[in-house]
Structures are given as C-alpha cells and as structure tokens.
Design an enzyme around this catalytic site. Structure first.
Site, short mmCIF file in Angstrom:
data_model
loop_
_atom_site.label_atom_id
_atom_site.label_comp_id
_atom_site.label_asym_id
_atom_site.label_seq_id
_atom_site.Cartn_x
_atom_site.Cartn_y
_atom_site.Cartn_z
CD GLU A 25 -4.76 -8.00 1.78
OE1 GLU A 25 -5.47 -7.30 2.42
OE2 GLU A 25 -3.72 -7.77 1.81
CD GLU A 38 -2.63 -1.26 2.47
OE1 GLU A 38 -2.63 -0.34 3.24
OE2 GLU A 38 -3.53 -2.14 2.44
#
Ligand code: GLA
Length: 403
Positions: free
Chosen positions: A284, A179
């Site tokens: 995910e 991220e």
C-alpha cells in the site's frame, strides 16, 4: 486489444503468482506480461513502471471503480501501461461484499476482476479478516449480543468460503488477515480476538486455504518497519508455521512519509521476513508530504486542524523543492526494494493518482495530498522519473556486440 479469454494468462490453470523461490517462473510471467503490453499497444512512448521493473518485482496499484469503469479512460490506460497487479481499494472488503448476513453484492468486485482478466492483470483480494470496514452485525447474535466463538468462526468460514471460492483461479492471492497487531507487536484487542481468541488468525488462514488451495495467502499490516511490531509479526508468522499453517507472504503496507521509516528500518524489516521463507510484498505504498496530526486519537483535534491552513500547505500544488524531496525519497526507497529484489515479489501503490489518495481525507479531512507518482491529471511527477531512473541505474550494461 484485450487479452483473449483463452490466453494462458487468463487461464484459471495458471499458477498463482510468485511462489516462494520460483523467480524463474515469475520472470517468465513478467516477460509474458510484456508481450501482452506490446500487443495491446498499451505501452506508450513514456517509460512504463512495470516494464522498468520487469526483472525485479510486479508493480501493482489499488483501484477504485472510477479508475476502470471506462476501459478507454485515461485512468484505465494508465493502469494498463504501468501496472500488472490490481488490488481493490474497497470493493472486496467485508462491508462492501456482505452487507447483511448471507446477502452478498459482488457487482463491483466482479467488474474489477473482469477488467483484470481482460487486460492480463493479476488481482490481490483485499481483505478477508480485518477489524475495520467490517459491519457490526458480524460480531452480534440475533438478539444484538456478542456472538459466541463457534458462531463467529462459522460466520468467518462462510464468508471466506463464499468470497474466496467465487474468485478461485481469478484472484491469485489474498490478504487473509489485515492489521491484527498493535504497535508493540502484541495482538490487537479486536472483536475477532475478543470473541474467538488468539487463534482467529490461524483459523482465517485455514479457511482461506480450504476455499482455494492454489491461492497465495498473506498477512498484511502497517508500520512493520517499527521494530517491536515487526518482531510481533515475525513471531506471529513463526507461530502459524509451527502449527502447520502455510503463510505465503507478508505485506508491508508502506504508508510512509518523507522521513519515516529510515532506509535501515525498511531494509531490516524486509530481511526479517525473508528469513521466514515467505515472500515480502509492499502492498500500500504512498509517501505522505503533509504535516501529521498532533493527535491521531482525537477527532476534535483533527477537525480543528482541518480548518487550519498550516495543515494543508500544498493546496495549490506541490512546490518544486518538495517535489524534489518526494522524488529523492521515492528513489531511496526503490533502491532498498531493488537491493531486496530476490525477496520482494510486488510493490503496490495505494491509489492511481494524487486525487485518488485516501490521504486527502485522512488523518485530517479535506486536504490536498501529493503522495503518489502521478498528479491529479495523471501526469507523471518528478518522483515517477526518479523511480524509473533507479531501475535504469541498476540494469547491467548491454553486452558488446560480437563481430
Ligand atoms: C489500511 C487498509 C487499506 C486502506 C488503508 C487506507 O491500510 O489495509 O485497505 O483502507 O488503510 O485507505
């Protein structure tokens, strides 16, 4: 029966999973895993996800310690039946592993790696450099002021060397940086970036490569289906490649809902990363069915929403029509994955069953979420059947027998 420690699957000499362009090797791996599954009696009469997709991509799951503490629990049996790759939901994050400078606690991560080893499962290390779940001391000097660039680089290198080095040969791939990007595709204003500069991503990859040259190294992020962010990630990987840094893969987290992203957005993102010559992973996956918060940035709004039953509509269970909508959505998504099977190396679900999901507590606390393929009692949901059915739809018809 657990895989004997001498099994080639457990041999540290076995190459890391899924080298780009070496699908033959990975199909051999999938076949080997199938044999392991059969030998261990792990496959029940119920169809197995990993078996259904054995010619396409690996099927992973993020786990918490309760899932594998007892190797004979229903959770552990479910893992062994349906998945061939594990990611630690939290156990390998910086805040779990290095709680104070140089003070490491590997107990939970070791347990996970042992469980994986005994059961012939691959492990993805998640994650080395991230702005979340990283203790504040990481960025501070002894006096509590911000650390200088060189000192933070040294700290990063030390952490990566210690963690990746410890698991070399047992953790086959790492989400090196998680991220780093904002929604507009620019680098996020994290402490990593503020202190080190834009090259913190490159440094993290270099340190990880040096710590385990055989591990596969990935960049991982959410909302990579959103075009500006996707383009930012493509540019980031290209920049790393131009600097001579090898990036083995990009992880699309895949925290999606019933309507976002569109299937075209998903398809376009997988294709965009494929053109870089890297492998693409869904890392995910979960499909949120609950209403979103009205304000992600305002904790007070989210607290008020937590008290409002309208924001928790399925507390007593998922109605049949929503179950079907979830099943259709999973089927649509898996059709896109299958279309991209030559690029996709793995699809990992973020949690084993609905009760385990982080979405019970985020973005609105205290809700009852239903984003996965197994319900709170580990029973397969209609979405599970839909995903299995998509795999079947795409199998070539059996050859007619020759007389
Ligand atoms: C991000 C992280 C994961 C996890 C989820 C929420 O996607 O990469 O490790 O923390 O958020 O649970």
């Amino acid at each position: 029966m657990p895989v004997p420690a001498s099994s080639p699957l457990c041999d540290p000499a076995v190459p890391a999973p899924l080298p780009v362009g070496r699908r033959v090797w990975w199909r051999a791996l999938a076949a080997a895993l199938f044999v392991v599954g059969c030998c261990s009696g792990a496959l029940s009469a119920r169809p197995s996800l990993k078996e259904a997709y054995k010619d396409d991509f690996l099927i992973g799951v993020a786990v918490n310690p309760d899932n594998y503490a007892d190797p004979d629990s229903t959770d552990a049996r479910l893992i062994k039946t349906h998945f061939n790759v594990l990611t630690a939901e939290n156990a390998m994050k910086w805040s779990s592993l290095e709680t104070a400078p140089g003070r490491y606690d590997f107990r939970e991560a070791d347990r996970l790696v042992d469980f994986a080893r005994k059961n012939g499962l691959y492990v993805i290390g998640h994650t080395l450099v991230w702005h979340n779940q990283t203790p504040e001391w990481v960025f501070k000097d002894a006096g509590g002021g911000p650390l200088a660039r060189d000192a933070l680089l040294a700290r990063m290198r030390d952490h990566i060397r210690t963690v990746v080095g410890r698991y070399a040969g047992r953790v086959q791939a790492w989400d090196v940086v998680n991220e780093a990007l904002d929604d507009d595709g620019s680098l996020r204003d994290s402490e990593w970036r503020r202190i080190i500069g834009d090259d913190f991503v490159q440094k993290a990859f270099e340190y990880a490569r040096e710590a385990d040259p055989r591990a596969h190294l990935y960049y991982n992020d959410y909302r990579l289906e959103h075009a500006p962010k996707r383009d930012g990630a493509v540019a980031l990987v290209k920049k790393l490649q131009a600097a001579g840094v090898r990036v083995d893969g990009v992880g699309l987290q895949g925290h999606v809902n019933l309507v976002w992203p569109s299937l075209d957005q998903l398809d376009a993102s997988i294709s965009a990363f494929a053109t870089l010559g890297v492998q693409v992973m869904i890392t995910e996956l979960d499909v949120d069915v609950l209403p979103g918060t009205k304000d992600w940035g305002d904790a007070d709004v989210r607290r008020r929403e937590a008290a409002d039953p309208a924001f928790n509509p399925y507390a007593k269970g998922l109605p049949a029509d929503v179950q079907q909508a979830l099943a259709r959505r999973y089927a649509d998504i898996f059709r896109v994955y299958l279309k991209n099977r030559d690029t996709l190396g793995r699809v990992t679900f973020w949690g084993l069953n609905d009760g385990d999901s982080w979405l019970n507590g985020w973005p609105i606390p205290g809700r009852t979420s239903h984003p996965l393929l197994f319900d709170r009692e580990n029973r397969p949901k209609p979405a599970f059947d839909a995903v299995i059915e998509v795999a079947r739809e795409n199998r070539p018809a059996p050859r007619p027998s020759r007389r």
